[in-house]
Every structure is written in structure tokens, then in C-alpha cells.
Enzyme design. Structure first.
Site, short mmCIF file in Angstrom:
data_model
loop_
_atom_site.label_atom_id
_atom_site.label_comp_id
_atom_site.label_asym_id
_atom_site.label_seq_id
_atom_site.Cartn_x
_atom_site.Cartn_y
_atom_site.Cartn_z
N ASP B 65 0.76 -1.08 0.00
CA ASP B 65 0.13 0.23 0.00
C ASP B 65 0.97 0.79 0.12
O ASP B 65 0.46 2.45 -0.38
CB ASP B 65 -1.17 0.09 1.34
CG ASP B 65 -0.40 -0.45 2.20
OD1 ASP B 65 0.83 -1.01 2.54
OD2 ASP B 65 -0.90 0.41 3.68
N HIS B 139 8.30 -0.71 12.36
CA HIS B 139 7.40 -1.22 11.74
C HIS B 139 8.35 -3.10 11.61
O HIS B 139 9.61 -2.82 11.77
CB HIS B 139 7.05 -0.61 10.39
CG HIS B 139 5.95 -1.01 9.63
ND1 HIS B 139 5.01 -1.18 10.58
CD2 HIS B 139 6.16 -1.08 8.53
CE1 HIS B 139 3.52 -0.89 9.71
NE2 HIS B 139 4.31 -1.20 8.35
#
Lengths: 301, 301
Positions: B65, B139
Site C-alpha cells: 500500500d 514497523h
């Protein structure tokens, strides 16, 4: 019933609110996705295509405007996690591209993803409902069109009459195949009197990106509907040839020579805003032509 | 002037007409693209972003994304053929992915495409106008935020006064640097009397996908504007942690502790239709917060 819904009708670059190639062929609630340009999953939301009903995806060739939306769709299927398994039919390098992208993201799809390499004219799917084949077209890199041929359904029993004749249930499937029934006393009950003839299965062909190529005709002869690209208007025949694409009159000529019933045209070059000239020029060769418009569903019958 | 235009404010899956991450940082007519989710090039058309003004692209990490729209954009740049050269800054595997896709399509881009691997905190661009750096965030896979720091401009000459003092043109650049001028007769002309002090350069940070991580603060302290993700509302802190994302109050806390002037929030989970609760919750911690809305341009000053 067989239908095709257009999700993208433009060539290489998005323009004039037209999107790169993608369409959904639907038969009896099963969706077959043909090509998957960038933004296809967004078009699916816009046009309410049921993504969960897709189990087979066919990619004609590896120019980006025909497959850049696939990796995103595969991920979305994973996040929605509603798929049993998915079959992707495409030229070989696609598997390497997809697997590399999944690997670097450390993504493990929660469904079985099966790649099937297409490398020549072949039957890809053949079941009780449908036969799906691919055929080579004339494009700059290996490219394939796809044909969807519904199986002719079995004969339908006129159940009141069948019961009246006291035919045993074990013989019903033979009746559907067209057999007559002979009673124990030797009386023959003719099949035509107790069943109806089903309509023949419908046939649709997606002819992919291609130069004018009469070798396509044998694969689509007499089809109910074909989609043929018309990247350019007819005054750009030379450019079409140089770039391995077709013009309006060329698409119409293929439809005419193949004796199909109806022609859909698409894959319009981004240089054109107005599409009416495409329709007019193609109709001058083959009257029953329609523009492939995004969001529209065309019945094949 | 420094601005940021939001092209996509949603997380993983497109939903509620929101798109995956992409934004354009503009300084004096140069566009810097930050992330490039699927459909970014279509969003650029919709919001009239001048694609030809993009010479640098920054990809925070290789979840789809944030980069699936890049390959399509690179191809489109090729077809529009209006670029001199393009610099892409991203984690290493991106180059392999892009080059594989270009190879199978037999595409040769008509412009120079330079890949720059980012692998730690570093300065990526440093010229007379701007300094762009990256910093690691927390992340699931290697991920980087980016800071954009305008250089403080040179002092502006009050040209009437400069001429009045008969200062030679060859000394003008020294005046811009802040030097006083001594006339041949020994009289000193003080710089402050013949120039004006420029406003300090503005500072923007894109904090990428990240868990709540106070190590970010040192990179963005006192910035004019930061963008911080808020994938979830605050009642889903555990889910945010498990999925390496942040909540509303966490984003607000980072902004507060870093002493920034203004906070933009985005990367909303597809499970949420309404965004107002994001704004309310974040404002309860950091008042000067705005939702990052697609198509909107935010001035950084």
C-alpha cells in the site's frame, strides 16, 4: 447466463477517467477476472463486483496496463480472507514477480495461490459448466486471448409428464442425456415428449492486445460476442502495426470474417478523448458493434 | 514555500473512497513524491499534480500500500517522455522488483532512473533549497520516515538603499550573506540597514508507518508540520502494537513531546468509515491537529 463487465477500457496510460484493461466474465455466479490493470480493485468496489466470487484470474500478457493491479488484489484477498483458493493463469515470469513482492513484504497469503503458466494454445479450464481456452495473438511480447464457452446444459425434465409415465428416478439422468425410456411392457416413451431442449451454451472471446491477425479467427468463429482491441482510429494503421495494435476497421474485419454475432471494442489510446469515432468507423465494417464502457455489463446470448 | 498535498490517506485496502498512502511535498515548484500506493497516478490526474515536476521519489517501506503504484507511474513517465532523470530512494529490494517488471515487458525507459538504497538514518538530498533526510521507524519490515527542511534563504537586498550607498555589484552576494560594507573612505554601511532578514526555512516530517516510538522525536523536534499515522482509534492500542501501528493518542503524544507546531493524521484503517473520532481523540492530546484529507494541500509555515 454468461456476461462480461468492463472495469477498464483504456490502453497504457489512464486518461479521461478511463482505466487500464480489466474485465469480469460471469457465469452462474462465478466470476472470472480477465486482466488486472492498476486500480482494478478500486474499480471493483465502484462497480460492485463481488470479489469473493473470483477463483480464476487470466492475465493476457505482462505489459503493465494488463497486470499491475494484480499484486494489490492478491493482498486484498488476503486481508479480506474470504477465499478458498485462487488460480492465476499467465505467462511464466508473473509468478516470479508476485512471489518476490510477497517475500520482501514478508506477506504470507492465507489462501492457496496456484500459478498456471500459459505458453501456447491450450485448454485452461474444463468442467461441467464451462471450457476456457487461450490462444496466441500477435503482440510485441507473448500475449494470449481467452475464450469462454458455456457447456450446453442437459435436457430439462418435464417432471409432471415424467411422473405420469412412472419412469424410475434412477433413469432421470439418462433422460437428461436424451435417451428414450422403454417400459417393462415394451412401450417406448420418447425423450422429446418428456424433456425440453436446452439453449446452446454461449461463447465469449477476449482477443487481448494484437495486431490484425487472421489466425485469431479459427478460435472465435461463430461466437456470440467477442472483445477486440481498437487502440487507434483507422488513419493510424501504420502506427498500429508498428506498436502491435489494431484499428477500428481491423477489429470490424476480424468480427466479420469470424462470423460472430456481436463485437465489443476497447483498449482506446490515451490520445483520444472522444470515443464515438471508434464506434462509427467499426460499424462501417461490422454493424453490431458496441463500445466497451466501464461499469457496463454485456449479456452474451 | 513548502506544502504537502495528500493523494492517499488510507491503510492497506482501498475503502470508503480513500486510497493507499501517497503525498506530494512541493517546494518552489519542485515536487517530491512520498510513497506511491496503487492508483497514485490516477489521483495525480484527479488533483492536478504536475507529474513532470517530480524528480525525486521516496518510498518508506515495501508493504504494497506504499509502493504498488510506482511501477505504473514509472511507465507513464516513459510514455509521456518529459523527464530528464528520476531519483528513487527506497529499501534495497525495490530496485530488483522494478527492474524485473521492466525486463519482462521489454520496456526501456527513455529517461535515467537512479535507485538509491536507504538502510539507516541518512541525508538523502542536500542542495541550496532543501535538506531531505530519512530516519528509521518501528514497523514490521525496515521502514523510514522522511524530513524536509527548507534552507534558510539568503538576506534580501533593499535595492534602492544599496544603490544609494554606491555599493559595487560584485559585493551583492556578500551582502546576502550578512556582511557589512566598508566604503573607500572608511565609512561602514551596516548590513542590517540595507537588507532584510529572511524567514527561517520551514520543516515537514513524514513519519511513515510506525508503532509509538519516542526515538522518532529527535528527528522532528520543533518542526512546523508532521504527518503521523493513526491506523486505529485509541481503544485498539493492543492491536496497533501487534500490527506495528499507532493510535490517535499515540500520534498526538509524539507531536506534543516533539514540540511541533501542527500535526496531520492519516493511514486510517479500512474498518472505519467516519474519521471525526480520529480528530477528536488526537486533539484531546494535541490541539493543532488536522485530518490528512485526499486532494487537500497543507501549507507548512
Amino acid at each position: 447466463m454468461l456476461t462480461v463487465t468492463i472495469l477498464g477500457n483504456n490502453s497504457a496510460v489512464p486518461a479521461f477517467n478511463r482505466h487500464p484493461t480489466s474485465q469480469v466474465v460471469t457465469q452462474d455466479g462465478t466470476n472470472y477476472l480477465v486482466d488486472c490493470g492498476e486500480g482494478t480493485q478500486i474499480q471493483m468496489i465502484k462497480y460492485k463486483v463481488r470479489r469473493g466470487k473470483i477463483s480464476h484470474i487470466f492475465i493476457s500478457h505482462l505489459h503493465g496496463d494488463h497486470y499491475y493491479g494484480l499484486i494489490g488484489l492478491l493482498n486484498t484477498f488476503g486481508l479480506l480472507s474470504h477465499l478458498q483458493e485462487l488460480h492465476v493463469f499467465a505467462p511464466a515470469p508473473l509468478q516470479e514477480i508476485i512471489e518476490l513482492q510477497l517475500k520482501v513484504a514478508e506477506t504470507h497469503l492465507p489462501y492457496a495461490l496456484h500459478f498456471h503458466t500459459i505458453s501456447g494454445n491450450a485448454t485452461l479450464v474444463d468442467n461441467e459448466q464451462i471450457t476456457i481456452k487461450c490462444f496466441r495473438t500477435d503482440h510485441r511480447i507473448p500475449t494470449y486471448g481467452f475464450t469462454f464457452e458455456e457447456k450446453t446444459r442437459k435436457r430439462k425434465l418435464l417432471i409432471e409428464k415424467v411422473r405420469e409415465q412412472e419412469i424410475p428416478v434412477t433413469f432421470y439422468s439418462s433422460l437428461q442425456e436424451g435417451l428414450d425410456y422403454t417400459k417393462p411392457d415394451g412401450t417406448v416413451v420418447y425423450n422429446a415428449d418428456i424433456t425440453t431442449t436446452p439453449a446452446p451454451g454461449n461463447k465469449y472471446a477476449f482477443c487481448a492486445d494484437t495486431r490484425y491477425d487472421e489466425r485469431i479467427i479459427e478460435h472465435i468463429r461463430g461466437f456470440d460476442l467477442i472483445y477486440h482491441e481498437t487502440t487507434y482510429l483507422d488513419n493510424l494503421q501504420e502506427q498500429a502495426f508498428a506498436r502491435f495494435h489494431s484499428t477500428t476497421r481491423q477489429a470490424g474485419t476480424i468480427a466479420l470474417k469470424a462470423g460472430v454475432k456481436r463485437l465489443l471494442i476497447g483498449h482506446f489510446s490515451s490520445k483520444y478523448n472522444e470515443l464515438e469515432p471508434f464506434l462509427e468507423e467499426t460499424k462501417s465494417v461490422f454493424a453490431n458493434t458496441s463500445l466497451a464502457m466501464e461499469g457496463q455489463t454485456y449479456e452474451i446470448s
